[in-house]
Design an enzyme around this catalytic site. Sequence first.
Site, PDB file in Angstrom:
ATOM      1  CG  ASP A 243      -2.139  -0.895   0.910  1.00 19.63           C
ATOM      2  OD1 ASP A 243      -3.085  -0.380   0.297  1.00 19.63           O
ATOM      3  OD2 ASP A 243      -2.094  -2.097   1.247  1.00 19.63           O
ATOM      4  CB  CYS A 277      -1.669   7.407   0.998  1.00 18.76           C
ATOM      5  SG  CYS A 277      -3.084   6.606   1.742  1.00 18.76           S
TER       6      CYS A 277
HETATM    7  P1  NAD Z   1       8.410   4.869   4.783  1.00 15.45           P
HETATM    8  O1  NAD Z   1       8.369   4.040   3.566  1.00 15.45           O
HETATM    9  O2  NAD Z   1       9.545   5.784   4.994  1.00 15.45           O
HETATM   10  O3  NAD Z   1       8.362   3.952   6.097  1.00 15.45           O
HETATM   11  C1  NAD Z   1       7.336   3.017   6.295  1.00 15.45           C
HETATM   12  C2  NAD Z   1       7.839   1.905   7.201  1.00 15.45           C
HETATM   13  O4  NAD Z   1       8.861   1.164   6.527  1.00 15.45           O
HETATM   14  C3  NAD Z   1       8.463   2.375   8.506  1.00 15.45           C
HETATM   15  O5  NAD Z   1       8.037   1.507   9.544  1.00 15.45           O
HETATM   16  C4  NAD Z   1       9.958   2.226   8.250  1.00 15.45           C
HETATM   17  O6  NAD Z   1      10.718   2.040   9.421  1.00 15.45           O
HETATM   18  C5  NAD Z   1       9.982   0.971   7.390  1.00 15.45           C
HETATM   19  N1  NAD Z   1      11.172   0.809   6.563  1.00 15.45           N
HETATM   20  C6  NAD Z   1      11.994   1.755   6.070  1.00 15.45           C
HETATM   21  N2  NAD Z   1      12.938   1.196   5.286  1.00 15.45           N
HETATM   22  C7  NAD Z   1      12.724  -0.135   5.282  1.00 15.45           C
HETATM   23  C8  NAD Z   1      13.332  -1.252   4.636  1.00 15.45           C
HETATM   24  N3  NAD Z   1      14.386  -1.099   3.832  1.00 15.45           N
HETATM   25  N4  NAD Z   1      12.806  -2.475   4.834  1.00 15.45           N
HETATM   26  C9  NAD Z   1      11.728  -2.651   5.619  1.00 15.45           C
HETATM   27  N5  NAD Z   1      11.116  -1.637   6.268  1.00 15.45           N
HETATM   28  C10 NAD Z   1      11.595  -0.386   6.092  1.00 15.45           C
HETATM   29  O7  NAD Z   1       7.026   5.667   4.815  1.00 15.45           O
HETATM   30  P2  NAD Z   1       6.572   6.835   5.802  1.00 15.45           P
HETATM   31  O8  NAD Z   1       7.352   8.073   5.489  1.00 15.45           O
HETATM   32  O9  NAD Z   1       6.517   6.349   7.204  1.00 15.45           O
HETATM   33  O10 NAD Z   1       5.046   7.017   5.314  1.00 15.45           O
HETATM   34  C11 NAD Z   1       4.669   7.814   4.258  1.00 15.45           C
HETATM   35  C12 NAD Z   1       4.370   7.009   3.013  1.00 15.45           C
HETATM   36  O11 NAD Z   1       3.384   6.020   3.280  1.00 15.45           O
HETATM   37  C13 NAD Z   1       3.784   7.864   1.915  1.00 15.45           C
HETATM   38  O12 NAD Z   1       4.376   7.539   0.692  1.00 15.45           O
HETATM   39  C14 NAD Z   1       2.321   7.489   1.911  1.00 15.45           C
HETATM   40  O13 NAD Z   1       1.641   7.697   0.704  1.00 15.45           O
HETATM   41  C15 NAD Z   1       2.377   6.055   2.269  1.00 15.45           C
HETATM   42  N6  NAD Z   1       1.088   5.620   2.782  1.00 15.45           N
HETATM   43  C16 NAD Z   1       0.325   4.768   2.030  1.00 15.45           C
HETATM   44  C17 NAD Z   1      -0.924   4.393   2.493  1.00 15.45           C
HETATM   45  C18 NAD Z   1      -1.791   3.433   1.732  1.00 15.45           C
HETATM   46  O14 NAD Z   1      -2.646   2.801   2.348  1.00 15.45           O
HETATM   47  N7  NAD Z   1      -1.614   3.301   0.428  1.00 15.45           N
HETATM   48  C19 NAD Z   1      -1.391   4.872   3.708  1.00 15.45           C
HETATM   49  C20 NAD Z   1      -0.578   5.737   4.431  1.00 15.45           C
HETATM   50  C21 NAD Z   1       0.660   6.104   3.968  1.00 15.45           C
END
Ligand code: NAD
Length: 470
Positions: A243, A277
């Site tokens: 997502d 998002c």
């Molecule tokens: P992010 O991708 O930076 O982090 C998300 C999670 O991934 C965190 O828990 C982080 O610690 C973890 N993470 C980071 N690097 C990783 C790796 N290499 N392997 C595994 N895990 C890792 O996202 P964010 O800044 O926390 O959130 C914002 C993003 O989330 C935006 O792009 C937004 O659109 C998206 N989002 C999508 C939805 C949806 O349902 N489609 C909902 C909310 C947010």
Amino acid sequence: MNLSRLALAVVEPPIDVLNPFDGSLVGTVAKVGAAQVPQLLEQGRQGARLCAALPRHRRARILEQAALAIERDAHGFARLIVDEAGKTLVQAQKEVKRCVNTLKLSAEEAKRNAGEVVPFDAYEGSESRQGWFTREPLGLIVAITPYNDPLNLVAHKLGPAIAGGNAVILKPSELAPLSALRLVDYLVQAGLPEAVVTVATGGAELGRALVAAREVRMISFTGGFVTGEQIARTAGLKKLAMDLGGNAPVIVMGDCDLPAAIDSCVSGAFWAAGQNCIGTQRLLVQASVYEAFCEGFVRRAEALVAGDPALASTDIGPMITPQAAQNAEQVVNDALRDGARLLCGHRRQGSCYGATVLENVDHASRLWREEVFAPVVVLQPFDTFDEAIALANEPEYSLHAGIFTGNLATAMSAARRIEAGGVMINDSSDYRFDAMPFGGSKYGSLGREGVRFAYEEMTQPKVVCLNTPT
Ligand code: NAD
């Protein structure tokens, strides 16, 4: 918090969870690293056995009881979301209400979606066979969540996973992990065996190690594209649910109810400081009403107060960190350098970035092509409906889109032609009901959330076929 149950030998200094508005300390959680992954997996294996053995009525009852407890603690949860994620109180209260609904929907799913009869006699030669398929747990799921909806997005993973009889290792965002820990405490108080959900607080290094683990059957990830791509590269042969982000277009046709469209688009663009998002990023407005829309929209955006999310007078809380606000500022600076015109905003103080509206944005710029995830919106005039559809579909990925029109045929045509996971008619892109299928379209779109759909992703059919010749 939840980690104390694990007795992990965590050696790294703990993670400080900071209030995004003023940087004050909200809480501290253990920093679990890759070295602890074998212990997490052991707990997960045990949890998978325990959850699969829970009858469906028990899974449902636990989810219902947790939902009721969260409802009773709604104010506490809302305050926590304000403190750790910087949403305003009204926005945080809405998230808590949605979380309660997500868990209640999950409880219902546990009781109704157990499989189907297979019509074997529909195939010539199979008349003597009868049978069905059941929905079986996958086993151990790793759930990785972002900071922006720190409670309900966690519920969207735990609820369907538990309903389906799985165990979960949850890695919430290290920026806002406290609501997740509190949610899991309520699940355990409601009777969930502790090993079923293991919360592992840590950063990217922990996430990478969990993703690589061979005994994990599914990665359910919500977050950004860059992280999603890293996960896809590391995961190996396991199910992936992604997502990811959006860059939502909303089309405003000349025949729509303009005041209603302006109202809805202001909320859609700036809700949760644009860290949403499905937040509206590109407003495509028919030339005949462009000036009137622009005037009304910018006037409303300028009136929005950015600042302390704990104050009732605040409309736009902080971004998650000062760095995130600086990044948004930089994306806008780049667009301005490439010829965009600023209509309002672009004022930053620490992590607070005011509602920002631009026009004349170059379509090669990051601001047009990529998700900005900030209170920034682009206005773009168009002449014909075909042109609007082409503009809406320009980016390589999409989540939600919207259209405002008084014409049913135009609305239906937009629903067919816009490439998105959801098309909202006479609503901004920012509408979601937790039972509907939710996910993206085009690049990076893998799977659907929304309770029934996540439950189906998190279970696997198992066929039983009886051959009983007469
Ligand atoms: P992010 O991708 O930076 O982090 C998300 C999670 O991934 C965190 O828990 C982080 O610690 C973890 N993470 C980071 N690097 C990783 C790796 N290499 N392997 C595994 N895990 C890792 O996202 P964010 O800044 O926390 O959130 C914002 C993003 O989330 C935006 O792009 C937004 O659109 C998206 N989002 C999508 C939805 C949806 O349902 N489609 C909902 C909310 C947010």
